[in-house]
Scaffold this active site. Structure first.
Site, PDB file in Angstrom:
ATOM      1  N   GLU A  79     -12.833  33.076  -2.906  1.00 57.10           N
ATOM      2  CA  GLU A  79     -14.105  32.441  -2.545  1.00 57.10           C
ATOM      3  C   GLU A  79     -13.960  31.343  -1.498  1.00 57.10           C
ATOM      4  O   GLU A  79     -14.962  30.886  -0.936  1.00 57.10           O
ATOM      5  CB  GLU A  79     -14.779  31.887  -3.802  1.00 57.10           C
ATOM      6  N   GLU A 110       2.347  39.931 -18.871  1.00 59.27           N
ATOM      7  CA  GLU A 110       2.489  38.472 -18.911  1.00 59.27           C
ATOM      8  C   GLU A 110       3.827  38.031 -19.498  1.00 59.27           C
ATOM      9  O   GLU A 110       4.237  36.881 -19.325  1.00 59.27           O
ATOM     10  CB  GLU A 110       1.346  37.848 -19.706  1.00 59.27           C
TER      11      GLU A 110
END
Length: 293
Positions: A79, A110
């Site tokens: 963004e 992870e």
């Protein structure tokens, strides 16, 4: 047991709530996310001040995380381009499981510390780079591997975690603990832990962009007008900030590729686009200083 994994004592009968009460429980619990970020404001300020000279020297923002935290890092990185014209290559994110993990959960990824180190190292970090490492638990192996690689390269490391004393915060140069406590649904850190990370990332990157002169007053004047909505927004911002007529603002924007900052200096100083750009460059991108040297 970690705070984020501890069952909440506030709503033990959650599954029996009527819909209005159920929604109230979820919404009210989000207040803790705001409070957690407010409590971490001094550390966030230190992170902005430490990052600023590195970014001014040409450094990048590098994000690493897994699951919800990783997706929030990607979101923040993506963004910055449309909002502040921040170069895409200077805000890069890696996520456990690779790019496809944005859309399909890759839960076991992870746990791979070596892969976290390899993914971060593949970005070729340097001393001017700023690595933002995100883990709700604060002990995600993938993220700890990324910290190791970033530190080895001399990058500034900023660790975000939702549990006090977490390794991600302790091993980073600047640790930011967002102590949101137990979740309404036990262990579901996509709830207020995730919200707190989103707020913290918004706060950090937006404050950094303000310090980099991407804002005039409180107006988003360095946006990329890449669609019809943003073209309209660029025009409205130019009219508001300059006091010029819509026609004059539109004419100025047409001459500078819809760049609001340039248009404002053109209108305010009565110069062409090239001279306006030169004035902005001389003022380190500050519209205020370019208009009032």
């Amino acid at each position: 047991m970690l705070n984020t994994e501890t069952p909440s004592t506030r709503h033990p009968d959650l599954d029996s709530y009527a819909t209005p009460a159920l929604l109230d429980a979820f919404i009210a619990d989000q207040n803790a996310a705001v409070a957690a970020v407010q409590a971490a404001a001094p550390q966030l300020a230190a992170a902005v001040d430490a990052a600023l000279p590195r970014i001014r020297a040409g450094g990048r923002l590098l994000y690493a995380g897994a699951g919800t935290s990783g997706r929030l890092g990607v979101l923040d990185s993506v963004e910055l381009y449309p909002t502040f014209s921040w170069p895409r290559e200077r805000a890069v994110a890696v996520i456990a499981g690779g790019a496809s993990a944005m859309f399909v959960a890759v839960e076991g990824a992870e746990d791979d510390r070596a892969q976290g180190a390899a993914d971060l190292a593949a970005l070729q970090p340097g001393p001017n780079d700023v690595a933002l490492l995100l883990a709700a638990s604060g002990a995600t192996p993938y993220v700890l591997g990324a910290i190791e690689a970033a530190r080895a390269a001399g990058a500034l490391t900023i660790g975000f975690a939702n549990n006090p004393g977490a390794p991600v915060a302790a091993q980073a140069d600047i640790g930011i603990t967002l102590d949101t406590g137990p979740e309404v649904i036990s262990g579901s850190t996509r709830l207020k832990a995730g919200t707190s990370q989103k707020i913290a990332l918004n706060t950090f990157s937006s404050a950094l962009m303000v310090r980099l002169n991407k804002v005039y007053g409180n107006l988003m004047v360095d946006l990329k007008a890449t669609n019809a909505k943003l073209v309209r927004r660029a025009l409205a911002l130019t009219v508001r900030a300059s006091g010029a007529s819509e026609a004059d603002a539109q004419a100025a924007l047409a001459q500078c590729d819809q760049h609001v900052k340039t248009a404002l200096v053109m209108l305010g100083r009565g110069v062409g686009a090239d001279e306006a750009r030169a004035l902005l460059d001389a003022a380190d991108g500050s519209v205020s200083r370019a208009l009032h040297p």
